[in-house]
Design an enzyme around this catalytic site. Structure first.
Site, mmCIF file in Angstrom:
data_model
loop_
_atom_site.group_PDB
_atom_site.id
_atom_site.type_symbol
_atom_site.label_atom_id
_atom_site.label_comp_id
_atom_site.label_asym_id
_atom_site.label_seq_id
_atom_site.Cartn_x
_atom_site.Cartn_y
_atom_site.Cartn_z
ATOM 1 N N LEU A 146 9.103 -2.025 0.840
ATOM 2 C CA LEU A 146 9.984 -2.572 -0.211
ATOM 3 C C LEU A 146 11.026 -1.526 -0.622
ATOM 4 O O LEU A 146 12.214 -1.826 -0.725
ATOM 5 C CB LEU A 146 9.100 -3.010 -1.403
ATOM 6 C CG LEU A 146 9.673 -3.766 -2.606
ATOM 7 C CD1 LEU A 146 10.476 -2.886 -3.546
ATOM 8 C CD2 LEU A 146 10.453 -5.008 -2.242
ATOM 9 N N LYS A 181 16.073 8.823 2.165
ATOM 10 C CA LYS A 181 16.319 7.963 3.330
ATOM 11 C C LYS A 181 15.926 6.514 3.061
ATOM 12 O O LYS A 181 14.890 6.251 2.459
ATOM 13 C CB LYS A 181 15.504 8.467 4.531
ATOM 14 C CG LYS A 181 16.048 9.765 5.070
ATOM 15 C CD LYS A 181 15.625 9.994 6.495
ATOM 16 C CE LYS A 181 14.271 10.625 6.612
ATOM 17 N NZ LYS A 181 13.950 11.049 7.975
HETATM 18 N N1 NAD Z 1 12.016 6.585 3.380
HETATM 19 C C1 NAD Z 1 11.150 7.483 3.718
HETATM 20 O O1 NAD Z 1 11.437 8.685 3.665
HETATM 21 C C2 NAD Z 1 9.774 7.090 4.166
HETATM 22 C C3 NAD Z 1 8.749 8.040 4.202
HETATM 23 C C4 NAD Z 1 7.477 7.649 4.588
HETATM 24 C C5 NAD Z 1 7.236 6.320 4.936
HETATM 25 N N2 NAD Z 1 8.256 5.415 4.893
HETATM 26 C C6 NAD Z 1 8.023 4.015 5.254
HETATM 27 O O2 NAD Z 1 7.080 3.449 4.364
HETATM 28 C C7 NAD Z 1 6.470 2.330 5.001
HETATM 29 C C8 NAD Z 1 4.988 2.301 4.685
HETATM 30 O O3 NAD Z 1 4.809 2.208 3.310
HETATM 31 P P1 NAD Z 1 3.439 1.661 2.666
HETATM 32 O O4 NAD Z 1 2.294 2.312 3.337
HETATM 33 O O5 NAD Z 1 3.598 1.785 1.220
HETATM 34 O O6 NAD Z 1 3.389 0.152 3.171
HETATM 35 P P2 NAD Z 1 3.790 -1.236 2.481
HETATM 36 O O7 NAD Z 1 5.027 -1.126 1.708
HETATM 37 O O8 NAD Z 1 3.738 -2.226 3.595
HETATM 38 O O9 NAD Z 1 2.584 -1.520 1.470
HETATM 39 C C9 NAD Z 1 1.284 -1.698 1.981
HETATM 40 C C10 NAD Z 1 0.609 -2.958 1.429
HETATM 41 O O10 NAD Z 1 0.177 -2.696 0.116
HETATM 42 C C11 NAD Z 1 0.588 -3.748 -0.777
HETATM 43 N N3 NAD Z 1 0.697 -3.111 -2.078
HETATM 44 C C12 NAD Z 1 1.698 -2.334 -2.529
HETATM 45 N N4 NAD Z 1 1.380 -1.815 -3.722
HETATM 46 C C13 NAD Z 1 0.159 -2.280 -4.045
HETATM 47 C C14 NAD Z 1 -0.713 -2.100 -5.163
HETATM 48 N N5 NAD Z 1 -0.402 -1.272 -6.160
HETATM 49 N N6 NAD Z 1 -1.888 -2.763 -5.173
HETATM 50 C C15 NAD Z 1 -2.243 -3.555 -4.135
HETATM 51 N N7 NAD Z 1 -1.483 -3.756 -3.049
HETATM 52 C C16 NAD Z 1 -0.290 -3.117 -3.008
HETATM 53 C C17 NAD Z 1 1.831 -4.292 -0.143
HETATM 54 O O11 NAD Z 1 2.049 -5.617 -0.505
HETATM 55 C C18 NAD Z 1 1.510 -4.170 1.349
HETATM 56 O O12 NAD Z 1 0.766 -5.277 1.773
HETATM 57 C C19 NAD Z 1 6.767 2.462 6.474
HETATM 58 O O13 NAD Z 1 7.692 1.471 6.848
HETATM 59 C C20 NAD Z 1 7.389 3.834 6.603
HETATM 60 O O14 NAD Z 1 8.337 3.900 7.642
HETATM 61 C C21 NAD Z 1 9.509 5.776 4.510
#
Ligand code: NAD
Ligand code: ZN
Length: 404
Positions: A146, A181
């Site tokens: 998100l 980023k």
């Molecule tokens: N921009 C950057 O520098 C950077 C750095 C690291 C990772 N990322 C990106 O981040 C992404 C992974 O992020 P993620 O692991 O947060 O995954 P995600 O955003 O898919 O969230 C994981 C799951 O948790 C759920 N969720 C979120 N908050 C919750 C909460 N408080 N309680 C219950 N459920 C919740 C979401 O609905 C989702 O199903 C990857 O796409 C990766 O490339 C970006």
């Protein structure tokens, strides 16, 4: 937001070596047939620990954005659908109380749908609301997917509108919400499109982590372990000592959880801040992100981002061990901790040929060199440019044996 800085324009016609700044004299390349424009874009954003962000006593989300935009009462909230379902009463009540004009827009997000289409749908909502350039900041609430997609939409819409990040997963709290980023996946390439776009601020509230399942807590642990392995031995030892309780209690409470998060973010920022736009391509924070972009995409939806990073770190650890950069004892300590953090170290898909192909892709991304960060001890690392197919094959065989 950005401070206003005057740019400079020089016409090369009259004065081929113009004094530009201080005492420096810059040679002019295009001699007498052009102009040079120079400007600087100063960046300032805050990352603020803000426990219980939506309690009625907490004004951080309103005040900080207000200080920077001077807009008191108008916001657009873009929130992960699942987070909205869990927290909507509280969040709605909060904004209802403090704002005269707000919209809450829930978006279903997933790694498979982290693409341009999702960004476009966000843009369509912003356009439908006719969000202006400055006076209705976007508040993004959710995990890394998100935050990355809303950040990208905010950077594109009217060429950039202010936004605030509220990470709700452990991974986003220690990583995705820390740098500048934004990105989406493109044509099976991980995070291939995006922008460097600083937010107004990031607000960290660990209470959101209470509703995360254990797998996603472990997923975030991978990015914390990354920092520990390459630059922070003390953090590694904290994880060794407290992993079980950190996972069980989902980083709630004061003391150790706070300390671990502080170490992780501090380490991350020490690497990111001097190199925000990544002009320097030797990046320690690429540890765990050299082989993983390819197999993470191929393994979707089975593998989470942190899990892919963990497998990459396992391969890199063995590459380092094979080069005698790590002792047997250090190698075993790392694998023991990965197991205790609930992280995978092997995936059958990770055949040597696929990993070598992944490394070649990474070489393109890193401008012709491998620039592979490998640990040289627990808590330090160096870059390598000459990893061979044979070394990868040997590491994979070792990993296979370990996983049998
Ligand atoms: N921009 C950057 O520098 C950077 C750095 C690291 C990772 N990322 C990106 O981040 C992404 C992974 O992020 P993620 O692991 O947060 O995954 P995600 O955003 O898919 O969230 C994981 C799951 O948790 C759920 N969720 C979120 N908050 C919750 C909460 N408080 N309680 C219950 N459920 C919740 C979401 O609905 C989702 O199903 C990857 O796409 C990766 O490339 C970006
Ligand atoms: Zn990552």
């Amino acid at each position: 937001m950005y401070e206003t800085h005057r740019g400079e324009i020089f016409h090369h016609g009259q004065d081929a070596t113009k004094k530009l700044e201080g005492n420096s004299v810059e040679p002019v390349t295009y001699a007498d047939h052009g102009w040079t424009v120079r400007a600087r874009l100063p960046v300032r954003y805050d990352i603020v620990q803000s426990p219980d962000l939506f309690s009625m006593q907490n004004r951080d989300i309103l005040l900080e954005a207000y200080n920077k935009t001077k807009v008191p009462y108008r916001r657009v909230v873009i929130i992960d659908n699942q987070v909205n379902q869990l927290y909507q009463d509280r969040i709605r009540q909060y904004f209802e109380h403090f704002l005269t004009d707000y919209q809450i827009l829930p978006f279903y997000t997933s790694e498979q749908e982290k693409n341009l289409e999702l960004v476009e749908r966000i843009l369509q909502e912003l356009a439908a609301l006719q969000v202006p350039r400055r006076s209705r900041p976007v508040i993004a609430i959710g995990g890394g997917v998100l935050l990355d997609t809303v950040g990208m939409a905010a950077s594109l819409y009217r060429r950039g509108i202010p936004y605030v990040r509220v990470p709700t997963t452990l991974l986003a709290l220690v990583d995705a919400a820390i740098g500048i980023k934004t990105s989406v996946n493109f044509q099976m390439h991980k995070n291939y499109l995006g922008s460097y776009y600083p937010p107004l601020l990031t607000l960290l509230d660990r209470t959101f982590l209470q509703t995360l399942d254990t797998r996603h807590i472990c997923n975030g642990m991978a990015e914390i372990l990354k920092v520990a392995l390459i630059k922070d031995k003390e953090l590694f030892e904290l994880l060794e000592k407290h992993n079980a309780v950190l996972i069980a209690e989902k980083f709630q409470g004061r003391g150790v959880p706070e300390l671990v998060i502080r170490h992780a973010i501090q380490g991350m920022l020490e690497e990111l801040a001097p190199n925000l736009w990544e002009y320097e391509l030797n990046r320690l924070m690429d540890f765990g992100h050299s082989f993983s972009p390819v197999f993470e995409m191929q393994a979707l939806p089975r593998l989470l981002h942190g899990e892919a990073v963990a497998i990459d770190m396992a391969i890199s650890t063995l590459l380092a061990y094979q080069r005698n950069l790590l002792s047997l004892d250090e190698r075993d300590r790392i694998f023991r901790l990965m197991k205790n953090l609930g992280l995978p170290t092997f995936l059958p898909l990770c055949e040597p040929s696929l990993l070598y192909k992944a490394l070649q892709e990474t070489v393109k991304h890193r401008d012709g060199l491998q620039r592979l960060p490998l640990p040289t001890a627990i808590g330090s690392a160096d870059f390598f440019n000459d990893i061979s197919f044979g070394e990868i094959e040997m590491a994979v065989n070792l990993l296979k044996q370990r996983s049998d």
